[in-house]
Scaffold this motif. Structure first.
Motif, PDB file in Angstrom:
ATOM      1  N   SER A   2      44.610  37.401  41.412  1.00 35.28           N
ATOM      2  CA  SER A   2      44.788  36.095  40.767  1.00 35.28           C
ATOM      3  C   SER A   2      46.035  35.395  41.303  1.00 35.28           C
ATOM      4  O   SER A   2      46.024  34.169  41.522  1.00 35.28           O
ATOM      5  CB  SER A   2      44.897  36.285  39.252  1.00 35.28           C
ATOM      6  OG  SER A   2      45.163  35.061  38.609  1.00 35.28           O
ATOM      7  N   GLU A   6      39.494  34.888  43.542  1.00 40.31           N
ATOM      8  CA  GLU A   6      38.711  35.132  42.331  1.00 40.31           C
ATOM      9  C   GLU A   6      38.116  36.538  42.364  1.00 40.31           C
ATOM     10  O   GLU A   6      37.572  36.976  43.387  1.00 40.31           O
ATOM     11  CB  GLU A   6      37.593  34.108  42.205  1.00 40.31           C
ATOM     12  CG  GLU A   6      36.759  34.264  40.940  1.00 40.31           C
ATOM     13  CD  GLU A   6      35.651  33.229  40.839  1.00 40.31           C
ATOM     14  OE1 GLU A   6      34.875  33.296  39.875  1.00 40.31           O
ATOM     15  OE2 GLU A   6      35.569  32.363  41.736  1.00 40.31           O
ATOM     16  N   LYS A  22      43.447  43.093  39.400  1.00 36.00           N
ATOM     17  CA  LYS A  22      43.000  41.736  39.068  1.00 36.00           C
ATOM     18  C   LYS A  22      44.176  40.754  39.070  1.00 36.00           C
ATOM     19  O   LYS A  22      44.045  39.615  39.534  1.00 36.00           O
ATOM     20  CB  LYS A  22      42.323  41.731  37.694  1.00 36.00           C
ATOM     21  CG  LYS A  22      40.930  42.325  37.662  1.00 36.00           C
ATOM     22  CD  LYS A  22      40.287  42.158  36.298  1.00 36.00           C
ATOM     23  CE  LYS A  22      40.133  40.719  35.913  1.00 36.00           C
ATOM     24  NZ  LYS A  22      39.466  40.537  34.605  1.00 36.00           N
TER      25      LYS A  22
END
Length: 336
Positions: A214, A219, A210
């Motif tokens: 980012s 997203e 993640k």
């Protein structure tokens, strides 16, 4: 120091039964063995292996506590440890805990602690100079305390809150490499099939993946993420949940999960590699057997084993804790 005869009397058994318990014989009940090992712990009894012509040269012997010898990671870890120790003229004694004999061993902390305590007691009784604990998978090992009279190195896992020498894989850096690779192929709608939520590997890979997305302003939709168990069957079930959301790539936390995704794709006339990029982790044999082969991360198991042995020898030579508490090795990206 208490004698074998005195220990047997306190336990209410024969001296032969005590000897069988110490040597791991299976001809005594589990309850009796637990009672004997507990009494050994309380009294500090040490078998006289010299008198029995079984004493091992304690200055050149390392005990290996193997959680599960049949685990896919164990063989290369042990090879790395033993090859380094052989170069240093050290011998090894292996103790296989056989944790797979208890289907619930991952959640049964008391079972693991009992097995570790039992193994450590037997190895120390054989006068090993140190113990290397070879874990079945990376997690926090809570079974060791400061009362042990020999140094301990944790291989392929982590200690609890206390500082302790350990060697494992660098999940964060390794997952970053995989995320960068997937992004380099132009994908932005990326799914992730994770291992179980309470697993350290899964937690670190989830957070690292993640974070990289980012950093690239991509997203990550939580609807594209599933936490599950680590089997091929679980991968197939997870694929059915998330691949209907028009994702173009999926990162699986191990190669068996990726194999399950392949099963789902084949059954639904979707071509892996062409219609969907599927990546894995571990570089298990399945990753090269499937067609097309799965891009994955190769675990540095041999190197982890060697470094674990190196830390042990460093402690023995300096007669103190090693200069570093923990070492992590990044994995190698294998593109197929």
């Amino acid at each position: 120091m208490i004698t074998l005869k005195e220990l047997a009397k306190r336990c209410g058994v024969s001296t032969a039964t005590v000897s069988n318990a110490i040597n791991g014989k299976s001809n005594i009940s589990e309850a009796t063995k637990v009672r004997i090992m507990q009494m050994i712990k309380e009294t500090g009894y040490k078998p006289n292996f010299m008198a029995r012509n079984l004493r091992i040269n304690s200055k050149r012997t390392i005990g290996l506590i193997i959680e599960e010898l049949t685990a896919f990671s164990s063989a290369p870890l042990i090879e790395g440890i033993m090859s380094f120790l052989e170069e240093q003229k050290y011998e090894t004694i292996l103790y296989n805990m056989r944790v797979y004999s208890n289907p619930n061993w991952v959640s049964d902390e008391s079972f693991v602690q009992y097995c570790v305590s039992n193994a450590a007691s037997e190895l120390i009784a054989k006068q090993v100079s140190g113990i290397i604990h070879v874990a079945e998978h990376s997690r926090k090992i809570k079974c060791y305390n400061k009362k042990l009279i020999v140094p301990v190195v944790i291989c392929y896992a982590y200690p609890d809150e206390r500082k302790m020498p350990h060697v494992s894989i660098d999940d964060e850096t390794s997952t970053s490499k995989m995320a960068e690779y997937i992004l380099s192929k132009g994908h932005t709608k990326i799914a992730m099939i994770c291992g179980s939520k309470d697993n350290l590997h899964a937690q670190k890979r989830y957070k690292s993946f993640k974070r990289v997305l980012s950093e690239h302003n991509v997203e990550f939709d939580e609807e594209f993420c599933v936490f599950t168990n680590w089997s091929k069957e679980d991968g197939k079930i997870a694929a059915a949940k998330i691949l209907k959301k028009n994702v173009t790539a999926v990162f699986c936390h191990n190669d068996f999960l990726a194999g399950g995704v392949y099963d789902y794709l084949y059954e639904n006339n979707i071509q892996p590699g062409k219609d969907l990029l599927v990546t894995g982790f571990d570089n298990h044999l399945i990753s090269s057997y499937l067609h097309p082969g799965i891009t994955t991360m190769k675990l540095p198991l041999l190197e982890i084993g060697q470094k674990s042995a190196e830390l042990m020898i460093e402690m023995l030579k300096s007669d103190s804790q090693c200069s570093c508490n923990g070492v992590e090795f990044p994995c190698e990206l294998i593109i197929r």
